[in-house]
Design a protein around this motif. Structure first.
Motif, PDB file in Angstrom:
ATOM      1  N   THR A  84       2.073  -8.576   6.880  1.00  0.00           N
ATOM      2  CA  THR A  84       1.605  -8.333   8.408  1.00  0.00           C
ATOM      3  C   THR A  84       2.658  -9.030   9.067  1.00  0.00           C
ATOM      4  OG1 THR A  84       0.333 -10.497   8.435  1.00  0.00           O
ATOM      5  CG2 THR A  84      -0.755  -8.499   7.734  1.00  0.00           C
ATOM      6  N   THR A  85       3.096  -8.244  10.084  1.00  0.00           N
ATOM      7  CA  THR A  85       4.357  -8.652  10.868  1.00  0.00           C
ATOM      8  C   THR A  85       4.654  -7.606  12.127  1.00  0.00           C
ATOM      9  OG1 THR A  85       6.721  -9.036  10.787  1.00  0.00           O
ATOM     10  CG2 THR A  85       6.052  -7.220   9.439  1.00  0.00           C
TER      11      THR A  85
ATOM     12  N   GLU B  42       0.766 -17.931  13.339  1.00  0.00           N
ATOM     13  CA  GLU B  42       0.247 -17.697  14.620  1.00  0.00           C
ATOM     14  C   GLU B  42      -1.358 -17.822  14.615  1.00  0.00           C
ATOM     15  OE1 GLU B  42       1.358 -13.653  15.819  1.00  0.00           O
ATOM     16  OE2 GLU B  42       3.443 -14.399  15.170  1.00  0.00           O
TER      17      GLU B  42
ATOM     18  N   ASP C 232       2.020 -13.251   6.379  1.00  0.00           N
ATOM     19  CA  ASP C 232       2.969 -12.831   7.556  1.00  0.00           C
ATOM     20  C   ASP C 232       4.557 -12.957   6.950  1.00  0.00           C
ATOM     21  OD1 ASP C 232       3.920 -12.538  10.108  1.00  0.00           O
ATOM     22  OD2 ASP C 232       3.951 -14.726  10.528  1.00  0.00           O
TER      23      ASP C 232
ATOM     24  N   LYS D 243       1.774  -5.595  13.486  1.00  0.00           N
ATOM     25  CA  LYS D 243       1.186  -6.232  14.411  1.00  0.00           C
ATOM     26  C   LYS D 243       1.479  -5.514  15.762  1.00  0.00           C
ATOM     27  CE  LYS D 243       1.101 -10.843  12.216  1.00  0.00           C
ATOM     28  NZ  LYS D 243       1.319 -12.194  12.586  1.00  0.00           N
TER      29      LYS D 243
ATOM     30  N   MET E  24       8.052 -16.536   9.122  1.00  0.00           N
ATOM     31  CA  MET E  24       7.561 -17.887   9.222  1.00  0.00           C
ATOM     32  C   MET E  24       8.603 -18.937   9.077  1.00  0.00           C
ATOM     33  SD  MET E  24       3.941 -17.582   7.139  1.00  0.00           S
ATOM     34  CE  MET E  24       4.527 -16.853   5.651  1.00  0.00           C
TER      35      MET E  24
ATOM     36  N   ALA F 163      -3.290 -14.540  15.336  1.00  0.00           N
ATOM     37  CA  ALA F 163      -3.120 -13.584  14.200  1.00  0.00           C
ATOM     38  C   ALA F 163      -4.309 -14.269  13.124  1.00  0.00           C
ATOM     39  CB  ALA F 163      -1.758 -13.453  13.407  1.00  0.00           C
ATOM     40  N   GLN F 164      -4.404 -15.419  12.814  1.00  0.00           N
ATOM     41  CA  GLN F 164      -5.299 -15.948  12.083  1.00  0.00           C
ATOM     42  C   GLN F 164      -6.627 -15.745  12.324  1.00  0.00           C
ATOM     43  OE1 GLN F 164      -4.744 -20.020  11.892  1.00  0.00           O
ATOM     44  NE2 GLN F 164      -2.711 -20.093  11.044  1.00  0.00           N
TER      45      GLN F 164
ATOM     46  N   ASP G 277      -0.257 -17.169   7.499  1.00  0.00           N
ATOM     47  CA  ASP G 277       0.296 -16.743   9.211  1.00  0.00           C
ATOM     48  C   ASP G 277       0.217 -18.182   9.867  1.00  0.00           C
ATOM     49  OD1 ASP G 277       0.559 -15.631  11.823  1.00  0.00           O
ATOM     50  OD2 ASP G 277      -0.028 -13.863  10.440  1.00  0.00           O
TER      51      ASP G 277
END
Length: 239
Positions: free
Chosen positions: A84-85, A15, A59, A105, A62, A18-19, A13
């Motif tokens: 995950t998005t 971000e 993610d 998300k 990216m 988010a990480q 990911d």
């Protein structure tokens, strides 16, 4: 509950927020072993054969290589992939590549656990783990009391003796002071940013100067008395 084996897991990911959230969630499940975190799919791809993770939290949107493009590269082994998005339109294409699950998300822990359970089923790694009971607030709105999931609260806005509780789906107005609300919220999850705002840390999308931008595109000013503590938290990467 007996755990048959620890499952290796990686996060891909770009971000940082988010990480951090996914790292916190994986650390709460004792059978998951977070191997590493990648900022981009290209770097992750170069190490897949070496790492061979059981589960990938991937993610979609990216730079350089998207999550969907990354999915097309597998041949020698098939990890359980959880996409995950913030963009639901990628779900169908993701499932065409046989992903274990697709999470939108912002991600709450209960939904994360459901996705991990699906991944475990996919790789045959034992019984499902139960999510922790969802934390709730009991809020009086007009003449009735309603239950509000804490994970759904993005931020709270103070208006003299009233509060606006901004959730993922609606705004709730209640007669309460900010001081009272602050005592009801977990300080590890929520952050007071000025006299009029409390924000959920997971709902922070960006901080520019003295303004916090939330995932629903609201802009919250950081009060003078809160700037130094927030600055220290951002420098330590704990927001």
């Amino acid at each position: 509950m007996a755990i048959e084996k620890r499952l290796s897991c990686i996060i891909i990911d770009d971000e940082p927020l988010a990480q951090d959230l996914l790292k916190k969630y994986t650390n709460r499940l004792s059978f998951l072993e977070l191997t590493t975190i990648f900022d981009n799919a290209v770097e992750a791809l170069s190490q897949m054969e070496t790492l061979r993770p059981d589960i990938i939290l991937l993610d979609v949107n990216m730079p350089e290589m998207s999550g969907i493009e990354f999915l097309k590269t597998f041949s020698n082994f098939q990890p359980a992939v959880i996409l995950t998005t913030a963009y639901s339109e990628y779900a169908l294409e993701g499932f065409e590549h046989n992903v274990a699950d697709f999470i939108l998300k912002p991600i709450v822990f209960e939904r994360f656990v459901k996705a991990i359970n699906k991944a475990r089923e996919k790789i045959g790694a034992g019984a499902a783990v139960l999510a922790e009971p969802q934390r709730m607030l009991l809020i009086k709105e007009n003449k009735r009391f309603i239950r509000v999931a804490l994970d759904d609260v993005l931020f709270v806005e103070g208006m003299k003796d009233y509060l606006k509780i901004h959730t993922k789906t609606k705004v709730i107005i209640t007669h309460m002071t900010m001081t009272k609300m602050e005592t009801m919220l977990d300080k590890a999850t929520f952050l007071r940013v000025n006299r009029s705002y409390i924000v959920q840390k997971a709902a922070i999308k960006a901080i520019t100067g003295n303004v916090i931008e939330t995932i629903n595109n609201a802009e919250l000013p950081i009060g003078v008395n809160y700037r130094e503590s927030i600055r220290k938290m951002t420098e330590k990467g704990i927001l």
